[in-house]
Scaffold this motif. Structure first.
Motif, PDB file in Angstrom:
ATOM      1  N   GLY A  27     -14.341   5.411  -7.609  1.00  0.00           N
ATOM      2  CA  GLY A  27     -13.416   5.331  -6.484  1.00  0.00           C
ATOM      3  C   GLY A  27     -14.028   4.840  -5.198  1.00  0.00           C
ATOM      4  N   SER A  29     -16.215   1.900  -2.892  1.00  0.00           N
ATOM      5  CA  SER A  29     -16.409   0.451  -2.901  1.00  0.00           C
ATOM      6  C   SER A  29     -17.798   0.106  -3.436  1.00  0.00           C
ATOM      7  N   TYR A  32     -17.530   0.021  -7.079  1.00  0.00           N
ATOM      8  CA  TYR A  32     -16.748  -1.152  -7.478  1.00  0.00           C
ATOM      9  C   TYR A  32     -17.611  -2.417  -7.426  1.00  0.00           C
ATOM     10  N   SER A 530     -10.293   2.236   4.985  1.00  0.00           N
ATOM     11  CA  SER A 530     -10.646   3.187   3.929  1.00  0.00           C
ATOM     12  C   SER A 530     -11.203   2.399   2.737  1.00  0.00           C
ATOM     13  N   ASP A 531     -11.835   3.109   1.786  1.00  0.00           N
ATOM     14  CA  ASP A 531     -12.374   2.443   0.599  1.00  0.00           C
ATOM     15  C   ASP A 531     -11.274   1.717  -0.174  1.00  0.00           C
ATOM     16  N   LYS A 532     -10.096   2.338  -0.240  1.00  0.00           N
ATOM     17  CA  LYS A 532      -8.978   1.720  -0.969  1.00  0.00           C
ATOM     18  C   LYS A 532      -8.576   0.405  -0.322  1.00  0.00           C
ATOM     19  N   GLN A 533      -8.553   0.422   1.016  1.00  0.00           N
ATOM     20  CA  GLN A 533      -8.167  -0.803   1.727  1.00  0.00           C
ATOM     21  C   GLN A 533      -9.201  -1.915   1.502  1.00  0.00           C
ATOM     22  N   LEU A 536      -8.692  -3.404  -1.853  1.00  0.00           N
ATOM     23  CA  LEU A 536      -7.467  -4.208  -1.825  1.00  0.00           C
ATOM     24  C   LEU A 536      -7.724  -5.573  -1.181  1.00  0.00           C
TER      25      LEU A 536
END
Lengths: 667, 84
Positions: A27, A29, A32, A530-533, A536
């Motif tokens: 979860g 970056s 990833y 955020s990491d999610k952003q 994305l």
């Protein structure tokens, strides 16, 4: 249709692998983009090898061997075995260390710190992304060509314009989407796993392909013996005297046809029906589709032997040759026109003419007496155009090819792979096994390429399996389609696609990482997203670049090998920068700028001179263009660095420990 | 040994320029062009040379320095965290 099912199943399997890797996704970056620095020796070897062995290695090497002969192995494979491992050893380990110590994810982060220059990123980012695009293009383009060739005739009514198989545009699109999906789900961990799996697949299936094709050609010895008899120049790097002689005879015969056609078309000669009948008596036998061409050849021979051709000026002869080879006759004619080689003039839009020529003979490949569009175009070229002149390999070009594998030192996707290593020792296996793995993949491909020059149809040994002027990018897929059954062809195609995708995935991931780290986070601030952003944004940028590459792939086809050489040359011209950044304390910010500008400037200039990769085998001063690029970039870097202020002591302390500075000064 | 490995790498780069096989199309074992077999041999020799490099010239200090630096950094950050 069986091939389609196998390819589809393989793609599904790959998506499943990406899905499993995504379950292990932590979860963050960092996970990833770098798989949390957790990749061990075996996965590192497979992912580095899978990434460097692209469509260039399979589709490009076999196609180039078909055109240029066995010398292609020395040009790029054996040299890569020495230079790639050298780069892993000399550059990779050092950069892994800096990445681990200072938390780098991209090359630009390293250069910003080492050169004490924030703006170096603004200069380097577009250049690196710009050079990755032709690299992506090689994969996307080859995937489309391979799928299209292998699925020919799979549909009964759909896709008539691509011979009832998947059109290249759709094949490229499917592969791009599949790779995007598993990269998005799996990140670097998924990419490393998929690379390992796919590298194993393409190595095993490559050996199976080699065995099957050699068996179908009557065994290893029979296949090579045919080359020794028909195209001995493909077994060496010079032109064999007997092949030169055969070419001269074939060219003289072709010239007769060109002059005859010109005389008939310009109304200066018309054979009577009796003369035509007499001419046809000496016409060699051939399939019905070849009759119009054979008839013209017989009439031309008759006209020459009976001295019927009108007197032609040197200029008229040149026009006749240009027209026969479907090239554009210049208007007005340049000075010295008659002395210029006819190959100096560009091709006309000849494909519609070829398709119109065969008209209703074109249809579904399963239909009796019909030919495919690809066959129509190929037959037209083979029967009408000038024979291909054998040419030797230039020893200076061969020598300067040694610079091209230096590109791995600057590949952004390899930099990212290096950083995934668990420890420096993880590199050992990759350094040692890489040259052997290259040999395992390239030797069979090169042999298949040269065999393709002399193989004949199984049911008719008088007809060449691969017609003259065949598109080199399609040689491997064509051989697979012709020499194996549907099931094997499906598996072997999956192997070729595996090689293509195992490079595309790393490149996709890398450009996303570069965009988020070097542009978004650097200029937008780390706390802002955020990491999610971040993930994305990386994905959005990847989609944009892949879409751009995809649209470029629809434009004009270039030889995969030629395109690859230009792309690698660009990265190689930046190699002095990374080498100096790691080992030369005196490298300055201004010197680095000078290096990058000189590299980009010479690349653009020479790329334009080569008609944008339109001239295969283009050399400058008798050498590969990369030699000029590296000379210019190195000179600019050294001269400017020596006359500008050296980096600060704190920076030097960060990047040159006492031990390494002792090593450097000692060496 | 370091100099032997460097010498081997230089020798490989020189041997790579095999102008002596430029015009030789001999098939060895009836199927293998001599020029191709020679360069496949260069690939195998490169692997042996790199094996020697990993055995005798491996920069183990790089890994030690890196791990030490990473260890120090994580120690400092964990101390900083507890202080806060």
């Amino acid at each position: 249709m069986i091939q389609l099912v196998i390819i589809f199943s393989y793609l599904m399997l790959l998506l499943g692998l990406g899905g499993v890797a995504s379950r292990l996704f932590r979860g963050t970056s960092k996970d990833y983009m770098l798989a949390s620095h957790s990749i061990g020796p075996f996965l590192l070897l497979m992912s580095l090898f899978g990434t460097t062995m692209t469509a260039f290695a399979l589709v490009g090497s076999s196609g180039e061997a078909y055109k240029e002969g066995v010398g292609v192995y020395g040009q790029l494979a054996s040299s890569s075995g020495i230079i790639h491992s050298l780069c892993f050893f000399v550059i990779g380990i050092k950069l892994w260390s800096f990445g681990k110590k200072y938390g780098y994810t991209t090359q630009i982060q390293f250069f910003r710190d080492r050169l004490e220059s924030d703006k170096i990123g603004i200069l380097l980012f577009p250049i690196l992304v710009g050079l990755v695009i032709p690299y992506l293009l090689i994969g996307v383009m080859s995937a489309g060509t391979v799928i299209s060739s292998i699925t020919e005739g799979a549909f009964t009514t759909a896709f008539a314009s691509s011979d009832y198989g998947i059109p290249p545009w759709l094949g490229s699109l499917i592969i791009s989407i599949v790779v995007l999906i598993y990269v998005f789900f799996g990140g670097m961990r998924g990419t490393a796993w998929a690379n390992t799996f796919q590298t194993l697949v393409f190595m095993v299936l490559g050996i199976v392909t080699f065995y099957i094709i050699s068996s179908k050609l009557g065994g290893l010895q029979a296949a090579s013996q045919a080359v020794a008899e028909k195209h001995p120049s493909k077994l060496m790097r010079a032109v064999a005297p007997q092949e030169e002689e055969a070419y001269e005879q074939a060219f003289a015969k072709w010239q007769k046809v060109a002059y005859y056609n010109w005389a008939v078309d310009s109304g200066k000669l018309t054979l009577t029906e009796e003369q035509k009948t007499a001419a046809q008596e000496s016409m060699p036998p051939g399939p019905p589709w070849a009759k119009p061409f054979l008839q013209k050849q017989a009439e031309a021979a008759y006209a020459v032997s009976n001295d019927l051709l009108p007197e032609m000026t040197a200029e008229e002869k040149k026009i006749a040759e240009i027209q026969q080879d479907d090239r554009v006759v210049p208007d007005p004619k340049p000075e010295g026109f008659a002395e210029m080689p006819f190959t100096a003039f560009p091709k006309t839009k000849w494909e519609p003419i070829a398709l119109e020529f065969f008209g209703n003979q074109i249809g579904h490949p399963d239909e009796q007496g019909k030919m495919t569009r690809k066959q129509a175009v190929g037959r037209y070229r083979a029967m009408r155009w000038a024979p291909e002149e054998p040419h030797p390999m230039n020893p200076w070009a061969f020598l300067t090819y040694l610079f091209i594998p230096l590109s791995v030192g600057m590949f952004p996707h390899l930099f990212q792979h290096w950083l995934t290593a668990k420890s420096a020792s993880s590199f050992k296996l990759a350094v040692v096994a890489h040259p052997v793995f290259i040999a395992i993949v390239w030797v069979p491909c090169v042999l298949i390429g040269i065999w393709a020059t002399s193989a004949t149809m199984p049911d008719n040994p008088r007809v060449a399996l691969v017609p003259p002027h065949f598109n080199p990018n399609g040689v491997l897929a064509y051989m697979v389609a012709q020499m194996t059954n549907d099931v094997l062809a499906g598996f072997l195609t999956a192997g070729i696609l595996a090689a293509i995708m195992s490079s595309l995935d790393s490149q996709f991931l890398c450009i996303g990482t570069m965009f988020t780290e070097d542009v978004v986070l650097h200029y937008g601030g780390k706390q802002r997203f955020s990491d999610k952003q971040i993930v994305l944004m990386a994905r959005s940028f990847i989609i944009a670049i892949v879409a751009l590459t995809y649209f470029i792939s629809l434009l004009e086809v270039r030889r995969v090998f030629t395109l690859g050489v230009w792309c690698f040359s660009g990265f190689s011209s930046l190699f002095p920068l990374v080498f100096a950044a790691v080992y030369w304390r005196r490298l300055t910010k201004a010197g680095a700028y000078a290096c990058v500008i000189a590299a980009a400037g010479t690349w653009l200039w020479l790329f334009r001179e080569s008609n944008y990769a339109g001239i295969p085998g283009f050399t400058f001063l008798g050498m590969m263009p990369v030699a000029t690029m590296i000379t210019c970039s190195t000179t600019a870097m050294v001269v400017v660095s020596l006359v500008t202020r050296p980096p600060s002591d704190s920076t030097l302390d960060r990047f040159f420990s006492n031990r390494s500075s002792q090593d450097t000064s000692a060496s | 040994m370091k100099y032997v490995v460097v010498g081997l790498i230089v020798a490989l780069l020189i041997l790579h320029q095999d102008i002596w096989f430029w015009e030789n199309g001999t098939l060895l074992f009836g199927f293998m062009p001599i020029g191709l077999l020679y360069h496949a041999g260069i690939s195998i020799s490169a692997a042996i040379t790199w094996y020697l490099a990993t055995q005798f010239c491996w920069p183990s200090h790089v890994e030690e320095e890196t791990l030490a630096a990473v260890g120090e950094a994580s120690e400092t950050s964990s101390k900083g965290g507890s202080d806060a």
